[in-house]
Write an enzyme that holds these catalytic residues in place. Sequence first.
Site, PDB file in Angstrom:
ATOM      1  N   GLY A   1      -3.181  12.202  35.061  1.00 34.27           N
ATOM      2  CA  GLY A   1      -3.788  11.064  34.373  1.00 34.27           C
ATOM      3  C   GLY A   1      -5.301  10.995  34.558  1.00 34.27           C
TER       4      GLY A   1
ATOM      5  N   HIS B   1     -11.529  -3.800  28.470  1.00 36.97           N
ATOM      6  CA  HIS B   1     -11.102  -2.448  28.864  1.00 36.97           C
ATOM      7  C   HIS B   1     -10.919  -1.572  27.625  1.00 36.97           C
ATOM      8  CE1 HIS B   1     -10.160  -4.278  32.784  1.00 36.97           C
ATOM      9  NE2 HIS B   1     -10.245  -3.042  33.258  1.00 36.97           N
TER      10      HIS B   1
ATOM     11  N   LYS C   1      -5.445   0.854  27.410  1.00 41.72           N
ATOM     12  CA  LYS C   1      -4.853   0.020  28.483  1.00 41.72           C
ATOM     13  C   LYS C   1      -3.634  -0.736  27.955  1.00 41.72           C
ATOM     14  CE  LYS C   1      -5.969  -3.134  32.230  1.00 41.72           C
ATOM     15  NZ  LYS C   1      -5.194  -2.319  33.168  1.00 41.72           N
TER      16      LYS C   1
ATOM     17  N   GLY D   1      -5.125  -6.271  35.941  1.00 38.67           N
ATOM     18  CA  GLY D   1      -4.769  -6.614  37.313  1.00 38.67           C
ATOM     19  C   GLY D   1      -5.958  -7.188  38.061  1.00 38.67           C
TER      20      GLY D   1
END
Length: 254
Positions: free
Chosen positions: A11, A142, A146, A152
């Site tokens: 990732g 973001h 996402k 978070g």
Amino acid sequence: MIGIGIAGIAGRMGHLLAAQVRTTPGATLTGGIDRAPAANAERMLPDIAALAAASDVVIDFTHAGAVRAHAEALTAANTAWVLGTTGLDSEGQEAVRVAARAIPVMQAANYSPGVALVIALAERLGAALPASDYDAEILETHHRQKVDAPSGTALAIGEAVARGRGHALAGAMESGRHGQTGPRQPGAIGFASLRAGQVVGEHTLLFASASEQITLQHQALDRGAFAAGAIRAAVWLHGRPAGLYGMPDVLGLR
Ligand code: NAD
């Protein structure tokens, strides 16, 4: 030498973590796992149990759906866990709490040291500025990939404000306003999320009364800050007793 394994090595975060672990003095990369093929690991292991067995600490930036299985495998192997994955549901969070009774667990919604300081300040602002006079609002932006919202980190900032005010976030959270919302609820902690392009992560905490405004803003310029913070956390966590730790522990903020 600390053996560090990476869950989610193919990732965006996994790539950076693998590169940074290789250059961290006193650390060695034990291998990685991923659902996707990875070209950046000398040693791909078949599953989390094998990664846990090969590592002193596993740094995990995968997907919320993997958390329960990872909690069980790391507990069974007695391997420390640096958890970066966000978007956990209540069962996932419970699995983290249960694991932390048996193994050292580091959990942070955001491993950048700057954000840890913003969260610490958010709690102080919440404690000092009464909810009856000061409205607290959190805006996060973001990248378009996402999958969870609010981020978070935004939730962690909101929880810190709520903690400072002496209550839980759950009853005060106002998120995703739309349409005929009516006036703002007194004492609410508001959240708004933007998703655009390749923004790495921006968080703004606004406190506004009738006569003044305070804004705290953090911008992550690249993911290197998260990777460096997670590796620093892994080195700190190695050899600690079982428990649930956070970045304030690593940075000496509590
Ligand atoms: P990404 O999608 O680029 O990488 C996630 C990787 O995990 C992918 O390669 C995917 O194939 C793999 N994966 C998913 N489920 C898996 C499983 N069950 N077993 C093995 N591999 C699995 O995402 P990313 O941007 O690297 O972020 C990953 C997670 O980390 C997200 O939850 C993100 O919100 C979070 N994140 C946290 C921080 C922080 O500082 N705490 C910073 C950035 C991202």
